[in-house]
Design a protein around this motif. Structure first.
Motif, PDB file in Angstrom:
ATOM      1  N   LEU D   7      45.811  34.985  39.586  1.00  0.00           N
ATOM      2  CA  LEU D   7      46.690  36.105  39.312  1.00  0.00           C
ATOM      3  C   LEU D   7      46.144  36.947  38.159  1.00  0.00           C
ATOM      4  O   LEU D   7      46.168  38.177  38.195  1.00  0.00           O
ATOM      5  CB  LEU D   7      48.073  35.572  38.956  1.00  0.00           C
ATOM      6  CG  LEU D   7      49.206  36.583  39.085  1.00  0.00           C
ATOM      7  CD1 LEU D   7      49.329  37.041  40.519  1.00  0.00           C
ATOM      8  CD2 LEU D   7      50.487  35.967  38.601  1.00  0.00           C
ATOM      9  N   LEU D   8      45.624  36.260  37.139  1.00  0.00           N
ATOM     10  CA  LEU D   8      45.086  36.993  35.998  1.00  0.00           C
ATOM     11  C   LEU D   8      43.863  37.797  36.395  1.00  0.00           C
ATOM     12  O   LEU D   8      43.642  38.899  35.921  1.00  0.00           O
ATOM     13  CB  LEU D   8      44.703  36.018  34.874  1.00  0.00           C
ATOM     14  CG  LEU D   8      45.775  35.734  33.841  1.00  0.00           C
ATOM     15  CD1 LEU D   8      45.163  34.976  32.690  1.00  0.00           C
ATOM     16  CD2 LEU D   8      46.409  37.017  33.347  1.00  0.00           C
ATOM     17  N   ILE D  10      43.234  38.998  39.264  1.00  0.00           N
ATOM     18  CA  ILE D  10      43.527  39.671  40.538  1.00  0.00           C
ATOM     19  C   ILE D  10      42.697  40.957  40.665  1.00  0.00           C
ATOM     20  O   ILE D  10      42.477  41.677  39.679  1.00  0.00           O
ATOM     21  CB  ILE D  10      45.039  39.987  40.613  1.00  0.00           C
ATOM     22  CG1 ILE D  10      45.412  40.466  42.005  1.00  0.00           C
ATOM     23  CG2 ILE D  10      45.427  40.996  39.568  1.00  0.00           C
ATOM     24  CD1 ILE D  10      46.907  40.713  42.152  1.00  0.00           C
ATOM     25  N   ARG D  12      41.977  44.569  41.095  1.00  0.00           N
ATOM     26  CA  ARG D  12      42.919  45.641  40.771  1.00  0.00           C
ATOM     27  C   ARG D  12      43.295  46.464  41.990  1.00  0.00           C
ATOM     28  O   ARG D  12      44.259  47.207  41.966  1.00  0.00           O
ATOM     29  CB  ARG D  12      42.356  46.538  39.687  1.00  0.00           C
ATOM     30  CG  ARG D  12      41.033  47.153  40.037  1.00  0.00           C
ATOM     31  CD  ARG D  12      40.535  47.981  38.885  1.00  0.00           C
ATOM     32  NE  ARG D  12      39.462  48.848  39.348  1.00  0.00           N
ATOM     33  CZ  ARG D  12      39.193  50.017  38.834  1.00  0.00           C
ATOM     34  NH1 ARG D  12      39.907  50.472  37.846  1.00  0.00           N
ATOM     35  NH2 ARG D  12      38.220  50.757  39.306  1.00  0.00           N
ATOM     36  N   ARG D  13      42.540  46.322  43.072  1.00  0.00           N
ATOM     37  CA  ARG D  13      42.895  47.083  44.266  1.00  0.00           C
ATOM     38  C   ARG D  13      44.239  46.651  44.834  1.00  0.00           C
ATOM     39  O   ARG D  13      44.924  47.422  45.487  1.00  0.00           O
ATOM     40  CB  ARG D  13      41.792  46.949  45.306  1.00  0.00           C
ATOM     41  CG  ARG D  13      40.611  47.828  44.943  1.00  0.00           C
ATOM     42  CD  ARG D  13      39.467  47.665  45.874  1.00  0.00           C
ATOM     43  NE  ARG D  13      38.772  46.398  45.648  1.00  0.00           N
ATOM     44  CZ  ARG D  13      37.583  46.125  46.169  1.00  0.00           C
ATOM     45  NH1 ARG D  13      36.973  47.011  46.928  1.00  0.00           N
ATOM     46  NH2 ARG D  13      37.004  44.976  45.936  1.00  0.00           N
ATOM     47  N   ILE D  15      46.750  45.952  42.953  1.00  0.00           N
ATOM     48  CA  ILE D  15      47.710  46.738  42.160  1.00  0.00           C
ATOM     49  C   ILE D  15      47.801  48.154  42.713  1.00  0.00           C
ATOM     50  O   ILE D  15      48.875  48.706  42.884  1.00  0.00           O
ATOM     51  CB  ILE D  15      47.287  46.755  40.677  1.00  0.00           C
ATOM     52  CG1 ILE D  15      47.196  45.333  40.143  1.00  0.00           C
ATOM     53  CG2 ILE D  15      48.252  47.588  39.855  1.00  0.00           C
ATOM     54  CD1 ILE D  15      46.694  45.230  38.727  1.00  0.00           C
ATOM     55  N   PHE D  16      46.622  48.722  43.014  1.00  0.00           N
ATOM     56  CA  PHE D  16      46.606  50.071  43.580  1.00  0.00           C
ATOM     57  C   PHE D  16      47.467  50.125  44.839  1.00  0.00           C
ATOM     58  O   PHE D  16      48.253  51.049  45.046  1.00  0.00           O
ATOM     59  CB  PHE D  16      45.179  50.493  43.940  1.00  0.00           C
ATOM     60  CG  PHE D  16      44.262  50.629  42.756  1.00  0.00           C
ATOM     61  CD1 PHE D  16      44.769  50.699  41.471  1.00  0.00           C
ATOM     62  CD2 PHE D  16      42.882  50.698  42.928  1.00  0.00           C
ATOM     63  CE1 PHE D  16      43.927  50.825  40.380  1.00  0.00           C
ATOM     64  CE2 PHE D  16      42.040  50.827  41.853  1.00  0.00           C
ATOM     65  CZ  PHE D  16      42.553  50.887  40.575  1.00  0.00           C
ATOM     66  N   ILE D 272      53.202  43.771  34.531  1.00  0.00           N
ATOM     67  CA  ILE D 272      53.037  43.422  33.118  1.00  0.00           C
ATOM     68  C   ILE D 272      53.687  42.067  32.843  1.00  0.00           C
ATOM     69  O   ILE D 272      53.093  41.190  32.201  1.00  0.00           O
ATOM     70  CB  ILE D 272      53.657  44.508  32.210  1.00  0.00           C
ATOM     71  CG1 ILE D 272      52.879  45.812  32.357  1.00  0.00           C
ATOM     72  CG2 ILE D 272      53.647  44.062  30.754  1.00  0.00           C
ATOM     73  CD1 ILE D 272      53.454  46.960  31.573  1.00  0.00           C
ATOM     74  N   VAL D 273      54.890  41.867  33.355  1.00  0.00           N
ATOM     75  CA  VAL D 273      55.601  40.610  33.118  1.00  0.00           C
ATOM     76  C   VAL D 273      54.821  39.448  33.728  1.00  0.00           C
ATOM     77  O   VAL D 273      54.541  38.439  33.061  1.00  0.00           O
ATOM     78  CB  VAL D 273      57.023  40.686  33.716  1.00  0.00           C
ATOM     79  CG1 VAL D 273      57.687  39.322  33.655  1.00  0.00           C
ATOM     80  CG2 VAL D 273      57.846  41.707  32.956  1.00  0.00           C
ATOM     81  N   GLY D 275      51.708  39.292  34.494  1.00  0.00           N
ATOM     82  CA  GLY D 275      50.456  39.096  33.774  1.00  0.00           C
ATOM     83  C   GLY D 275      50.666  38.264  32.516  1.00  0.00           C
ATOM     84  O   GLY D 275      49.885  37.361  32.213  1.00  0.00           O
ATOM     85  N   ASN D 276      51.749  38.555  31.800  1.00  0.00           N
ATOM     86  CA  ASN D 276      52.006  37.806  30.566  1.00  0.00           C
ATOM     87  C   ASN D 276      52.392  36.359  30.837  1.00  0.00           C
ATOM     88  O   ASN D 276      51.963  35.461  30.120  1.00  0.00           O
ATOM     89  CB  ASN D 276      53.096  38.503  29.750  1.00  0.00           C
ATOM     90  CG  ASN D 276      52.509  39.603  28.897  1.00  0.00           C
ATOM     91  OD1 ASN D 276      51.796  39.335  27.954  1.00  0.00           O
ATOM     92  ND2 ASN D 276      52.743  40.836  29.297  1.00  0.00           N
ATOM     93  N   TYR D 279      49.314  34.585  31.632  1.00  0.00           N
ATOM     94  CA  TYR D 279      48.506  34.422  30.430  1.00  0.00           C
ATOM     95  C   TYR D 279      48.996  33.248  29.594  1.00  0.00           C
ATOM     96  O   TYR D 279      48.212  32.444  29.100  1.00  0.00           O
ATOM     97  CB  TYR D 279      48.564  35.717  29.616  1.00  0.00           C
ATOM     98  CG  TYR D 279      47.747  35.670  28.373  1.00  0.00           C
ATOM     99  CD1 TYR D 279      46.363  35.799  28.433  1.00  0.00           C
ATOM    100  CD2 TYR D 279      48.339  35.479  27.140  1.00  0.00           C
ATOM    101  CE1 TYR D 279      45.606  35.748  27.295  1.00  0.00           C
ATOM    102  CE2 TYR D 279      47.592  35.428  25.994  1.00  0.00           C
ATOM    103  CZ  TYR D 279      46.224  35.555  26.075  1.00  0.00           C
ATOM    104  OH  TYR D 279      45.475  35.502  24.947  1.00  0.00           O
TER     105      TYR D 279
END
Lengths: 281, 234, 458, 292
Positions: D7-8, D10, D12-13, D15-16, D272-273, D275-276, D279
């Motif tokens: 997931l970290l 991932i 970025r496509r 996300i796009f 964002i959530v 990702g954190n 992390y």
């Protein structure tokens, strides 16, 4: 109607071409990029030619020259200087005397330096200092956005920021304030009590302390930018607090723009779905 | 001397005069700043011949030497010359050569509308994607600084949508008034962050920039900084 | 019973109709009566007092400033005064013409585009609001306007009001019908050699500039000056080294503005420093630019750097190439270069706008080390988020001085710090006085605060 | 654990793709949600509502196509309302593309059944004066006479040939004015010159980026009403629909886009959530490993 349709299809083709870059580089994108570079370079030169060279230079200079032949001096004759400097720039094409192009360049750099010096002095330095000269404590009715509930919570925030900052200045990693730890603790406790009292006080009779935060932010921010002192001791603590303010600024401005960036894409998707494919009405 | 000293003297004179002129309303000093930007615009058009020439040279040689992707260089050159001709000769302009270069109906305007605008708009719109991927990566609580960045950004993001009031309604409905109050407070907090700490940070940056510019400008005017002038001899 | 009620109701309704019809007829009648009354009485309003004309201070000449105290009628709430009409002449007794109007409740006017050194005389007319209807048609007004071009300064309503009084419109201004002030003048306009309003700015500017110059001098004299390290700058050399190890190129973007932006100049000066390191390391540099003058300058700069590194043969003009002036066209091409050449290091140093994030994200996706620097406050967050190191605002301008390592350049940074110190001192003093003024409500302290503020209100 | 690591890192496509879907899918939905109407948008409505029929309203279109997604829905809604209310409309632009955007709003309004194009005569009921270069100086000069800045209208008619303009000399003859702004020159300039010096009553539509700069003017009353960003557009459509709906369909792109934008926003926050969380989960595990 027909030409409109072709226009929409071309626009859609190029729109998707650019978007395809998000997946990966590909000939479609390369084509769109190539045409974009060529077209826009041509566009800029043609516009500059008519709007600067023709409208600003030629239209002023040539009548001035004509009137000179009739024995009259025209202020616009000074445009000759711009023309000469422009031509000097072109001497770069003749390598042996290419160095002459440095003269117009020094005019440009000198002028830029002079203008920016003045403009930034007036509009950034002087004016920003002037608007930071504010009371750090006021009675709340003088501030518009804040209303009674906001004042109290705002003040709690202010005190929280103050306590955390002070704690960091005293105990932080970068700080080497030469005080024995008990003394530091003593200071910190006094500050804590003061802030607690302040918070309590602000519940009964609200004072607006936002000015204090602005003052601290500007002050610590400037300390962060100081070059002639290492970021240690009190200085280091304050500089760290300064970076926090910068981080809030960056985070806030970033968050703030996300929404309008989304709307840019909405415009393009709307074009694709409504104007081109007509699948949405 | 002609190559190095004269340019430094020119920079000094032009720079000083423009600074001093700010304080003199009398002719011809009053408008000197405007005059300078006019001069600059004119010099820039002449200089474009160098830039445009470079563009052509790079792409011609790509085609000539059949380098990778040389086909696309043909497209670039084609686009450049068609647009240039359309603009310079005002092809299809309803009012002929006297008309405004961007007049509706001309080839220049048509190319602008059907090709330039969508390309420009789409390139700009890519920001929506990049803003998402950048925030995914950057807004992580790795250390204090990054956490502050994250919190500030997240509060603002949240406060800019109708979400807080919806969530607050949900909590109020569920009877958890404490959470409802907290979420109702988010928009106020958003305003507070924008108006107070954000403003303070901006001011510190702006004052710093001003001093940086002043010092940089002085270095240029006094000839302390002269990298941009290139080599001494030869 | 029900029928009886209905009948009464109907009767009442009929009565009401009759009444309303009668009332309307009466209204119409009174309307016609108004039409028959031809002359509109122009109210005579009080004239302005303390009317004075003097040369505008601190200007480039050609302007005269008029000031007056409001007419007594203008201070009332009934809004009788619509505006003040300014009349000007070159002799004190006759030949006055309208040159402009000031809004009601305004007590000053600046007359522009005058001949320098000529004597002028002025009068101010307190002009009433027209309460009647506009009776003049456009066909009647147009010839009037042609006859008296100065009437274009007034509104249609005003002209028709004047016409109500007399078809010879301008006579109104002579006949003492309106409240006309005394004549002010003669007054001449002159250009000034110093703008006294800028004195505060001049003093502040001089203080900063002189301290920069003094420190440059001190450093030149051999005095050791301490400067702290900046993280982003130390990263630069590592980044170049990394590109060398990987055998990949370095991408340098000097922003999208021309040489008339000082940020571009700053970017180019940093280029000068790092190009030397690049030449020494024998790494490739690729520099696409969006402005022709920047191209020319960057070539000179890199050439010089290669020369001083003793490698003039390695330099080629192709290192710097022009793409397009168009912001997003340039970005499209730079993005293409990035994904195709995969540079190991990207520098973004200069003035950036919305394209900052597009480039930085693409650079990030190819795994390049990215070092950015800009003084565009709006773009800093994106660089901070997407790049490895960011030179924030002031650091961009300080970078080339730092990298040069020359004492006199470093001295100027010390001077800058003096500027910051002055700023901080004034912010503290100002804040103390402002807070005292706010808490005590003392007028004296407020006055001191305002005085300090006025120094910084250019 | 592999899940969180993946997931970290991932691509970025993904996300796009999510962003694209979040923006595109809501466009197919026919939504009708009632937003709470903010004070400043209500202020804009109230100001327009108070105008008598045949009042003269000046609209300045100071934006270009990239900002159209935010501003065009506002312009559309206001144009519909003004036409329906039979206000006399004077259009101008301080941005070159502005008058073109204005014509788009007009054409859109005329598509409404209740707003019949034949009922409105160009030059009498509405006028497009076109673009004029010169930024704030245009407003300044208009303060003495519109004619000085607009000798001819957008289509080349002379100012004095336009019946509507014959009765209009300067701002004194204008009952209300609205400015749609995406930057400079825009609302700030209109406030500083038209409002402060010539006492014009001004309402404004702004992009989300611009709006914070204009709020202080709203609080001080220099701007009587304000719609900011896509939310402002959606609210504006909502307020018109609530008080003046029925025959004219106000709810349009603003409402629709608002949904897209909110969902896209939610997607960004969601990432964002997530990702954190990822992390922290990984960070803790790595720390455990390191301590071993």
């Amino acid at each position: 109607m027909g030409s409109d349709l072709i226009g929409v299809w071309i626009a859609a083709f190029l729109t998707l071409g650019i978007m395809s870059f998000l997946y990966k580089d590909n000939p479609w994108y390369k084509f769109s990029e190539a045409i974009f570079v060529g077209l826009s370079a041509g566009y800029w030169f043609a516009s500059l030619f008519w709007q600067s060279l023709h409208a600003k230079f030629w239209a002023n200079w040539s009548p001035a020259v004509q009137s000179l032949f009739q024995g009259q001096f025209d202020y616009n004759l000074l445009y000759t200087g711009a023309g000469i400097l422009g031509l000097m720039m072109l001497l770069r094409l003749i390598p042996p005397i290419g160095w002459i192009s440095r003269w117009p360049l020094s005019v440009v750099v000198g002028g830029t330096a002079g203008l920016y010096l003045i403009n930034y002095l007036v509009s950034n330095a002087v004016r920003q200092i002037g608007s930071t000269i504010q009371p750090v404590v006021t009675f709340p009715e003088s501030i518009g956005w804040i209303n009674s509930g906001g004042v109290i919570i705002g003040n709690v925030l202010v005190f929280a920021v103050l306590i955390v900052s002070l704690g960091f200045i005293l105990f932080g990693r970068n700080t080497t304030i030469d005080l024995p730890t008990p003394t530091k603790l003593f200071f910190f406790l006094i500050a804590l009590v003061a802030c607690a009292l302040g918070t309590f006080y602000s519940l009964s009779m609200p004072l607006n302390l936002t000015g204090l935060i602005i003052f601290m932010g500007v002050f610590c921010g400037l300390i962060y930018f100081f070059f002639s002192k290492e970021h240690t001791g009190f200085f280091g603590g304050a500089a760290t607090v300064g970076t926090w303010f910068l981080m809030v600024t960056f985070g806030a401005s970033f968050g703030y723009t996300v929404m309008s960036r989304m709307s840019l894409l909405i415009g393009r998707i709307d074009f694709l779905l409504v104007e081109w494919l007509k699948v949405v009405n | 001397m002609w190559r190095r000293t004269v340019p430094i003297m020119i920079t000094f004179i032009v720079g000083t005069v423009l600074v001093v002129a700010e304080f003199i309303p009398h002719k011809p000093f009053g408008n000197l700043g405007e005059d300078f930007s006019l001069y600059f615009d004119i010099i820039a058009v002449f200089a474009f011949i160098l830039g445009g020439g470079n563009l052509c040279r790079v792409h011609f040689s790509k085609v000539y030497r059949k380098k990778t992707d040389w086909q696309f260089s043909i497209v670039t050159l084609l686009g450049f010359f068609v647009m240039l001709a359309a603009g310079l000769f005002k092809i299809g302009n309803p009012e002929g050569i006297q008309g405004d270069v961007t007049a509706a109906g001309s080839l220049f305007a048509d190319l602008y509308d059907s090709m330039f605008t969508p390309l420009q708009g789409t390139m700009y719109a890519l920001l929506a994607f990049f803003v998402a991927s950048a925030s995914y990566r950057a807004f992580r609580a790795k250390n204090i600084d990054a956490s502050i960045l994250l919190i500030a950004a997240f509060v603002i993001l949240l406060g800019r949508t109708p979400a807080p009031s919806l969530i607050a309604d949900f909590f109020a409905g569920a009877g958890i008034t404490f959470m409802a109050t907290a979420f109702n407070f988010v928009p106020t907090l958003t305003d507070w962050i924008m108006d107070v700490p954000n403003l303070a940070g901006q001011r510190a940056i702006l004052i710093g920039i001003a001093l940086g510019v002043i010092s940089m400008a002085l270095r240029l005017i006094l000839g302390v900084e002269r990298t941009y002038l290139g080599s001494d001899s030869k | 019973m029900l029928r009886f009620k209905a009948a009464i109701f109907t009767l009442l309704l009929l009565l009401l109709f009759c009444l309303s019809a009668a009332a309307q007829t009466a209204e119409e009648l009174s309307d016609t009566a108004a039409l028959e009354e031809p002359v509109y009485e122009i109210p005579r309003l009080a004239q302005v007092t303390n009317f004075e004309a003097k040369d505008s201070p601190d200007d480039a000449g050609g302007e005269i400033e008029l000031t007056w105290d409001l007419s007594v009628d203008d201070k009332k709430e009934d809004g009788l005064v619509s505006k003040y009409v300014v009349l000007r002449s070159q002799n004190p007794t006759s030949d006055f013409h309208i040159v402009g109007v000031a809004n009601h409740r305004d007590s000053s006017y600046i007359d522009k585009n005058l001949k320098e050194g000529t004597d002028y005389y002025y009068k101010i007319v307190t002009f009433p609001k027209y309460q009647g209807e506009v009776r003049l048609t456009r066909e009647e007004i147009d010839p009037l306007m042609e006859q008296y071009p100065e009437l274009t300064e007034l509104d249609i309503k005003d002209v028709s009001m004047l016409a109500e009084y007399d078809r010879d419109i301008m006579s109104v201004f002579d006949d003492n019908i309106l409240g006309i002030s005394r004549v002010a003048g003669p007054v001449k306009s002159r250009a000034q050699w110093f703008n006294s309003k800028d004195l505060d700015t001049l003093i502040i500017g001089l203080t900063i500039c002189i301290s920069v110059v003094i420190f440059i001098g001190m450093a030149r004299g051999g005095r050791k000056l301490f400067l702290r390290r900046i993280g982003g700058l130390q990263a630069i050399e590592n980044a170049i080294g990394r590109a060398t190890e990987m055998g990949k190129s370095i991408l340098f973007i000097p922003g999208i503005q021309d040489m008339d932006d000082v940020q571009t100049v700053a970017g180019i000066t940093i280029l000068g420093r790092i190009a030397k390191t690049i030449a020494e390391y024998d790494t490739k540099i690729n520099m696409p630019v969006s402005r022709s003058i920047v191209m020319t300058t960057a070539r000179e700069t890199i050439k010089e750097a290669y020369l001083s590194a003793g490698r003039p043969d390695a330099y080629s003009d192709d290192m710097v190439h022009y793409i397009t002036d168009e912001q997003f066209g340039y970005v499209a091409a730079v993005d293409g270069i990035m994904v195709r050449e995969k540079p190991a290091t990207c520098f973004y140093l200069g003035a950036f706008f919305a394209e900052s994030l597009i480039m930085a994200e693409t650079g990030n996706s190819i795994g390049a080390i990215q070092i950015a620097g800009t003084a565009m406050p709006a773009q800093l967050p994106f660089f901070v988020a997407a790049c490895d190191y960011t030179l924030i605002g002031e650091e961009l301008f300080a970078a080339s001085a730092y990298l040069s390592g020359e004492p006199k350049q470093l001295g100027s940074l010390k001077g800058q710090d003096v500027g910051k110190f002055i700023a901080m001192v004034f912010i503290i003093i100002g804040a103390v006085f402002a807070t005292l003024a706010a808490l005590t409500g003392s007028e004296d302290i407020l006055e001191i605060t305002n005085m300090i503020k006025s120094w910084f209100s250019a | 654990m592999n899940f969180w690591k993946a997931l970290l890192a991932i691509d970025r496509r993904w996300i796009f793709l999510f962003v694209f879907l979040a923006l595109a899918v809501p466009m197919f939905l026919n939504v009708d949600f009632d937003l709470s109407i903010s004070r400043e948008v209500q202020g804009l409505y109230d100001a327009l509502d108070k105008l008598q029929p045949n009042s003269k309203i000046l609209m300045s279109f100071d934006y270009d196509p990239p900002s159209a997604p935010e501003l065009q829905p506002m312009a559309d809604a206001i144009m519909k309302y003004c036409l329906k209310k039979k206000l006399r409309i004077i259009i101008m632009g301080l941005w070159p593309q502005g008058p073109i955007q204005a014509n788009m709003a007009l054409n859109r309004a005329f598509l409404e059944e209740d707003i019949n194009r034949d009922d409105y005569v160009y030059g009498v009921h509405y006028v497009n004066l076109g673009y004029q270069a010169g930024n704030e100086f245009v407003i300044q000069r208009m303060g003495s006479a519109f004619y000085e800045m607009f000798k001819r209208d957008y289509t080349g008619n002379r100012y004095e040939e336009l019946p509507l303009m014959r009765g209009i000399k300067n701002f004194n003859d204008i009952d209300f004015s609205i400015n749609f702004s995406a930057g400079y020159p825009g609302t700030v300039e209109w406030v500083q010159i038209a409002v402060d010096r010539f006492h014009v009553r001004l309402g404004a539509g702004n992009t989300a980026v611009q709006a914070p700069q204009v709020y202080p003017y709203y609080n001080s009353g220099q701007v009587v009403g304000l719609a900011g960003g896509m939310r402002g557009a959606a609210e504006l459509e909502g307020v018109f629909a609530r008080f003046d709906g029925g025959t004219v369909d106000y709810k349009d792109k603003g409402t629709k886009y608002m949904l897209s934008q909110t969902i896209a926003h939610a997607v960004v926050m969601f990432f964002i959530v997530v990702g954190n969380i990822a992390y922290f989960v990984i960070g803790r595990k790595d720390k455990l490993k390191a301590s071993k």
